[in-house]
Each structure stands twice: as C-alpha cells, then as structure tokens.
Write a protein that holds these residues in place. Structure first.
Motif, mmCIF file in Angstrom:
data_model
loop_
_atom_site.group_PDB
_atom_site.id
_atom_site.type_symbol
_atom_site.label_atom_id
_atom_site.label_comp_id
_atom_site.label_asym_id
_atom_site.label_seq_id
_atom_site.Cartn_x
_atom_site.Cartn_y
_atom_site.Cartn_z
ATOM 1 N N LEU A 123 12.620 -33.965 -62.937
ATOM 2 C CA LEU A 123 11.493 -34.545 -63.652
ATOM 3 C C LEU A 123 11.625 -36.055 -63.754
ATOM 4 O O LEU A 123 10.651 -36.792 -63.548
ATOM 5 C CB LEU A 123 11.384 -33.925 -65.047
ATOM 6 C CG LEU A 123 10.264 -34.449 -65.945
ATOM 7 C CD1 LEU A 123 8.897 -34.233 -65.301
ATOM 8 C CD2 LEU A 123 10.316 -33.761 -67.310
ATOM 9 N N VAL A 156 5.332 -33.365 -61.628
ATOM 10 C CA VAL A 156 5.685 -33.691 -63.012
ATOM 11 C C VAL A 156 5.111 -32.665 -63.979
ATOM 12 O O VAL A 156 5.781 -32.227 -64.926
ATOM 13 C CB VAL A 156 5.214 -35.118 -63.360
ATOM 14 C CG1 VAL A 156 5.144 -35.327 -64.876
ATOM 15 C CG2 VAL A 156 6.138 -36.150 -62.727
ATOM 16 N N ALA A 212 3.258 -36.705 -58.909
ATOM 17 C CA ALA A 212 2.433 -36.525 -60.101
ATOM 18 C C ALA A 212 2.109 -35.052 -60.337
ATOM 19 O O ALA A 212 2.117 -34.567 -61.473
ATOM 20 C CB ALA A 212 1.148 -37.336 -59.972
ATOM 21 N N CYS A 249 10.800 -37.484 -60.305
ATOM 22 C CA CYS A 249 9.381 -37.415 -59.953
ATOM 23 C C CYS A 249 8.531 -38.342 -60.828
ATOM 24 O O CYS A 249 7.539 -38.904 -60.355
ATOM 25 C CB CYS A 249 8.881 -35.972 -60.060
ATOM 26 S SG CYS A 249 9.455 -34.921 -58.700
ATOM 27 N N GLU A 250 8.911 -38.502 -62.093
ATOM 28 C CA GLU A 250 8.183 -39.460 -62.936
ATOM 29 C C GLU A 250 8.293 -40.861 -62.341
ATOM 30 O O GLU A 250 7.303 -41.606 -62.325
ATOM 31 C CB GLU A 250 8.736 -39.418 -64.357
ATOM 32 C CG GLU A 250 8.302 -38.197 -65.150
ATOM 33 C CD GLU A 250 8.917 -38.140 -66.525
ATOM 34 O OE1 GLU A 250 8.347 -37.466 -67.403
ATOM 35 O OE2 GLU A 250 9.990 -38.758 -66.738
ATOM 36 N N THR A 286 6.005 -41.343 -59.217
ATOM 37 C CA THR A 286 4.543 -41.387 -59.373
ATOM 38 C C THR A 286 3.982 -42.773 -59.064
ATOM 39 O O THR A 286 2.781 -42.921 -58.848
ATOM 40 C CB THR A 286 4.114 -40.972 -60.789
ATOM 41 O OG1 THR A 286 4.727 -41.844 -61.751
ATOM 42 C CG2 THR A 286 4.495 -39.526 -61.078
#
Length: 288
Positions: free
Chosen positions: A143, A165, A162, A146-147, A150
């Motif tokens: 997480l 997430v 996105a 991936c944040e 974005t």
C-alpha cells in the motif's frame, strides 16, 4: 488518466474487469512517456506483478481450509484483487519492455529464476496466524508503494497504482483486524500470532530496502518509514509489542540474505509455480 480509465474501452463503454478483453489495458494509450526509462518501468511492473501473482496463489490455498466460510471468501477475494493487479502490471510490462508479451506469457511460461517477487510471498502457507501476519506486512508495504506510485511519471502505472490502493486498503484492514483479534485474544491465539510475526520478521528487510520502484516515485526510505510506523501501531493495538514498546518485527532473527528481485528464491517457489503453470504448459495453444 485515472484508475477509472482502466474500465473504459475505446468507444467509452463500461465493462466489468476480466470480461470481454484479452488485453486488460485494452483501449488505453500505452506509449511510454518521454523522460521515463522503459527498462525501469518494465522492471517495476514485473516485480510488483510477480509479488501479486505469487501472493494470490498462496491465498488460493486457503479455499476450503479457512476457519470460517466468511473468512475463506475474504481470502479468496483478496487473492482475486491481487490477481487483477498482476494482470494489469504484466500487461504494462509487456508494452514497456518492447516484447509485447501478454499476461499469460509472464504468469505461465517463465521459470522460477525469471520471477522477481519478494521471497516472503512464496513461503508455504503455514497456519492461519502466519497467513494473517504475512498478509498484514505485505499489504502495509505494498500500500505504501502504490500510494507513492499514484504520482508516477507514467500515467498507466499511476492509474494501476490508484486502483490498487483502494483494494490494498481493505487487505490491510482485514489483516489488521485479525491481528488484533488474535493478538488480544486467548493465550493460544496470542502465542500463534507472535510466532507468525517471528516467522515473517527475517524476510521484512527485503521489502523495506527494495528499490525496484524508486525511480518511479516510491523511495525505499519513505516506504520503509511508513510501513514500520503502521505495523508498530497495529501490533500495539494487538498487544503484541514486546517490553519497552519494541515490535517483534524489530527483534527477531537477522535478515535472510539474498533477494527475490535478483531471481534468488527459496525452494518453495518452484513447486508453487509448477502447480500454477501446469494446465497452461500442458495445453500451450489452448484458448479459454
């Protein structure tokens, strides 16, 4: 481009994920933007795609074996989320590396040495507490990655991140709730939860030092700091932190040397892939 664009075909029609298209990025402009290193982009997508695929395969092993039907469905759905992420990432890798390979080529027709997943994902399933501990650590870390992605300079990767997430936030929440439930439960459940994190701890360093997404916006130091803080709070809520407020993830065995990112894997990956790839390799020209 947003993650919603991943669900629109060339004519603007909406579609359900996994239906109607052999290419999960159908209708999306997949040109690598100027200033983005295509090799770095492909390597990042491949690594994250392999993490997701191998994790999904391990979660699938809980079908018919979870302690409750509701949790069996939850684990299956988490695995399907990860499988969907793998599809998108493999499709992006195939365009970025110039080979044009599809998701099946990456998933079914590579050897274990060609895979670039972190080794924690490939370890045998163990008991339910270990599965919860591993899922919490992988979800918190993924997480955070991936944040950060974005805002990646590649809009396709940014849209995939996105979308991921939203799914990973649920994965983290599910694993955190079970960590607290077991850690703050009976003496037996707390002992099993501690043992689960003790098994995970030696593999944590590989995640927190991973630089495969660094050039696309996920700085390892930032990802590591966010991951450690989140894990510390969850373990505190579960009353699993040791004396002086130290997490069991900080006091366990020394890190296991090597890295799955370099194709160095445990002996557990080969049998996992043999099962995963068996049908496709037996019928390489089949269509589904």
């Amino acid at each position: 481009m947003t993650d919603e664009d991943l669900y629109v075909d060339g004519d603007g029609a909406r579609w359900a994920f996994g239906t109607g298209f052999t290419d999960p990025l159908h209708g999306i402009d997949q040109t690598v933007p100027d200033g983005v290193d295509a090799e770095d982009l492909a390597a990042c997508c491949l690594a994250l795609g392999d993490d997701a695929l191998v994790s999904a395969q391990r979660l699938a092993e809980w079908c018919t074996r979870a302690p409750e039907l509701e949790e069996e469905l939850a684990l299956a759905n988490i695995g399907l989320d990860l499988l969907g992420q793998a599809r998108l990432l493999y499709a992006r890798a195939g365009r970025a590396d110039g080979t044009g390979r599809g998701e099946d080529a990456y998933a079914y027709f590579r050897t274990p040495a060609d895979f670039r997943n972190v080794r924690l994902a490939e370890l045998p399933g163990g008991d339910f507490a270990f599965t919860v501990a591993r899922l919490l650590v992988l979800s918190v870390w993924r997480l955070a990655v991936c944040e950060a992605l974005t805002t990646a300079p590649d809009p396709v990767l940014a849209a995939i991140a996105a979308k991921s997430v939203k799914e990973l936030a649920y994965h983290r929440r599910w694993a955190a709730e079970w960590t607290v439930r077991l850690g703050d439960g009976t003496d037996e459940s707390a002992a099993r939860m501690r043992a689960g994190f003790d098994e995970v701890a030696p593999w944590l360093d590989e995640l927190l030092t991973d630089g495969s997404a660094a050039r696309l916006g996920a700085e390892p130091a930032v990802v590591a700091a966010r991951s450690r803080l989140e894990l510390f709070h969850v373990l505190a809520d579960a009353e699993l932190n040791r004396s002086a407020g130290v997490s069991p993830l900080d006091t366990s065995a020394s890190p296991v040397p090597g890295s799955g990112r370099n194709g160095q894997h445990t002996p557990h990956l080969a049998p996992l892939l043999a099962e995963l790839q068996s049908v496709a390799r037996a019928h390489p020209d089949a269509s589904w």
